[in-house]
Design an enzyme around this catalytic site. Structure first.
Site, PDB file in Angstrom:
ATOM      1  N   LYS A 112       0.659  -1.098   0.048  1.00 17.55           N
ATOM      2  CA  LYS A 112      -0.148  -0.144   0.263  1.00 17.55           C
ATOM      3  C   LYS A 112       0.940   1.159  -0.147  1.00 17.55           C
ATOM      4  O   LYS A 112       0.261   2.263  -0.605  1.00 17.55           O
ATOM      5  CB  LYS A 112      -1.080   0.047   1.349  1.00 17.55           C
ATOM      6  CG  LYS A 112      -2.366  -1.103   1.092  1.00 17.55           C
ATOM      7  CD  LYS A 112      -3.256  -0.987  -0.247  1.00 17.55           C
ATOM      8  CE  LYS A 112      -3.541  -2.493   0.196  1.00 17.55           C
ATOM      9  NZ  LYS A 112      -3.284  -3.909   0.624  1.00 17.55           N
TER      10      LYS A 112
HETATM   11  C1  LIG Z   1      -3.992  -4.616   0.353  1.00 15.32           C
HETATM   12  C2  LIG Z   1      -3.690  -6.060   0.329  1.00 15.32           C
HETATM   13  C3  LIG Z   1      -3.551  -6.709  -0.924  1.00 15.32           C
HETATM   14  C4  LIG Z   1      -5.029  -7.156  -1.066  1.00 15.32           C
HETATM   15  O1  LIG Z   1      -4.541  -5.760  -2.181  1.00 15.32           O
HETATM   16  P1  LIG Z   1      -6.045  -5.445  -2.974  1.00 15.32           P
HETATM   17  O2  LIG Z   1      -5.309  -4.655  -4.304  1.00 15.32           O
HETATM   18  O3  LIG Z   1      -7.550  -5.217  -2.060  1.00 15.32           O
HETATM   19  O4  LIG Z   1      -6.847  -6.473  -4.232  1.00 15.32           O
HETATM   20  C5  LIG Z   1      -2.543  -7.889  -0.622  1.00 15.32           C
HETATM   21  N1  LIG Z   1      -2.071  -8.274   0.558  1.00 15.32           N
HETATM   22  C6  LIG Z   1      -1.405  -7.045   1.307  1.00 15.32           C
HETATM   23  C7  LIG Z   1      -0.457  -7.684   1.794  1.00 15.32           C
HETATM   24  C8  LIG Z   1      -1.591  -6.401   1.568  1.00 15.32           C
HETATM   25  O5  LIG Z   1      -2.339  -5.324   2.488  1.00 15.32           O
END
Ligand SMILES: *Cc1c(COP(=O)(O)O)cnc(C)c1O
Length: 503
Positions: A112
């Site tokens: 993120k």
């Molecule tokens: C948010 C997240 C995901 C999923 O990603 P999306 O874009 O919501 O599909 C997978 N792994 C981790 C560690 C995340 O923080």
């Protein structure tokens, strides 16, 4: 000035890139999508010689057409700096027969950070461009990682405030501690007695509440979103797929123009959609491999063409993927329906009212590049164990879902196309599940680590992995708790009002 962004639910609602970033969500719950995706007209060999920021500029300038070069370079330089613990920003490493794209070298050690370290710059630049004089209130629902990454990005950014809602019993202890120790004076964090879907639905409801918008306006505020429903999240996420491809070109693994597969551990469908958008820009992708955990609503969708969220919500060891309503799938549905907002709106209405919808055979044909599968919690643990035994590399639980699903894909298809796996978090964020998986015996005997606290497990993981404990974990060991609110999902609006002092 370039193309516009348009709502997936109303073909008459358009916005420039900067307006779309400011708004977050379109009216009536629609999402902004680009009218076109311009070709990336820079040769891959040339991109292969650029650093992350250089590639970021080339990709993002094609998408954010109303930002000037100066504005965009200001945002990129502010975001991808020493906050990352490696100059590569997103290193690519070879393990277990695939190229692991490590996206967790930012401030909060999850992928993120790749987008949320730049979003505050994009947002404040967009506000300036559009002469916004209101304070921007970022409303965020999190399955665990978005929350802290958004808090870290927006903390003490002038002209902004941020409120984060997380499922009280649905995140890892390290994730929770990261959020509730946030010190920024403009931040607010609350646990809700519900799951991620409840948090996301509550946030979306506030966004589309006209009366609330009027009240905010009167008091000098306006809402925006740091969730991947904001196009300002997706565009920065396109960058690292192009970047990883060009690193493989530079290393001689592939030639410019060769196809790769990408594997993405998926929850809200934002990360994999960014890969799809990158391919529309010209990145040669053969298959998009969508990896789910036990909440396998997407696997079922790719198998049958029916999206059905009417099922039990399962808490797994990969909590950031514990999601039954994958918001960004709507953007793909809109595309495969031939950019038809009316058709999409009809399906989303059905999702809202009955919890499911069925796409047509013709739409399903347009999904031929997607492959879906899932990994159970036991399979995830076994994969962490196996990969560690091979060469000492430690996967986090989410990345392990992806690696396990890729193994299944290879076994089914025999496809040996070079493959990039998005590694979405540091194993330190999920120390308990990871250490448990590492210590399980091959006979399947489970170890019990119940007597050890999460920081003891962090130290254990340091010994096992020979990777130093990241700063993000060190700094929360002894940090004081700053946020203690827990509320019902029905109370979300009230707590936001109280945070803003506008009851
Ligand atoms: C948010 C997240 C995901 C999923 O990603 P999306 O874009 O919501 O599909 C997978 N792994 C981790 C560690 C995340 O923080």
């Amino acid at each position: 000035m370039g193309f516009l962004y348009r709502s997936t639910r109303n073909e008459n609602e358009t916005a420039t890139a900067s307006e779309a970033i400011l708004k977050g969500l379109a009216e009536e719950g629609g999402l902004f999508v680009p009218d076109e995706i311009p070709e990336l007209d820079v040769p891959f060999e040339e991109l292969a010689e650029m650093d992350y920021k250089g590639v970021a500029y080339e990709v993002m300038s094609r998408m954010l057409t109303d930002f000037t070069e100066e504005e965009l370079m200001y945002c990129i330089n502010g975001a991808y700096d020493k906050k990352f613990d490696t100059e590569l920003i997103a290193p690519v490493k070879y393990h277990h027969g695939s190229y692991i794209l490590e996206l967790f070298h930012g401030k909060t050690i999850a992928f993120k950070d790749m987008a949320l370290s730049i979003l505050p710059y994009l947002m404040t630049t967009a506000a300036k461009k559009n002469n916004i004089d209101k304070e921007i209130v970022i409303l965020t629902a999190t399955s665990g990682d978005t929350g802290k990454a958004a808090l870290a990005g927006f903390a003490d950014v002038p002209g902004t405030r941020i409120a984060v809602f997380y499922p009280k019993n649905g995140v890892s202890p390290i994730q929770e501690k990261q959020m509730v120790t946030e010190k920024g004076a403009n931040t607010f964090v609350a646990g809700i007695t519900g799951n991620f879907d409840d948090a996301q639905t509550g946030v979306k409801k506030m966004f589309s509440d006209k009366k609330l918008a009027e009240l905010l306006d009167e008091k000098g505020f306006q809402f925006s979103s740091a969730n991947s429903i904001n196009i300002g999240r997706l565009v920065p996420q396109m960058v690292y797929y192009v970047y990883s491809y060009t690193r493989l070109v530079a290393a001689g693994v592939i030639k410019a123009g060769d196809e790769i597969n990408v594997v993405v551990p998926t929850g809200n469908f934002g990360n994999i959609l960014a890969a799809y958008y990158a391919s529309e820009m010209g990145l040669p992708v053969k298959k998009f491999i969508c990896a789910s955990n036990d909440n396998k609503v997407l696997y079922d969708f790719f198998s049958t063409g029916e999206y059905d969220r009417n099922r039990e919500f399962i808490l797994t060891t990969s909590p950031s993927m514990d999601i039954l309503i994958s918001s960004n799938l709507e953007r793909l549905i809109y595309r495969i329906a031939g950019n038809d907002a009316a058709k999409n709106a009809e399906l989303m209405k059905s999702l809202n009212e009955t919890g499911k919808y069925q796409i047509t055979d013709e739409m399903k044909k347009n999904l031929y590049k997607f492959y879906g599968n899932f990994a159970t919690t036991d399979e995830v643990a076994a994969t962490i164990h196996t990969v560690y035994n091979e060469d000492g590399y430690v996967l986090d639980t989410h990345t392990a879902v992806a690696v396990n699903v890729y193994d299944k894909y290879k076994a089914e298809t025999g496809d040996d196309t070079p493959t990039v796996i998005a590694s979405t978090a540091s194993p330190y964020k999920f120390a308990r599940s990871v250490v448990e998986a590492l210590l399980d015996t091959p006979e399947g005997d489970k170890v019990s680590l119940d007597s050890l606290d999460d920081f003891a497990l962090v130290d254990e993981l340091e010994k096992l992995s020979s990777v130093k404990v990241p700063q993000a974990v060190e700094e929360i060991r002894t940090a004081p708790i700053m946020h203690e609110t827990v509320c019902e999902k029905e109370e979300m609006e009230a707590v936001v009002k109280s945070f803003l002092g506008i009851e």
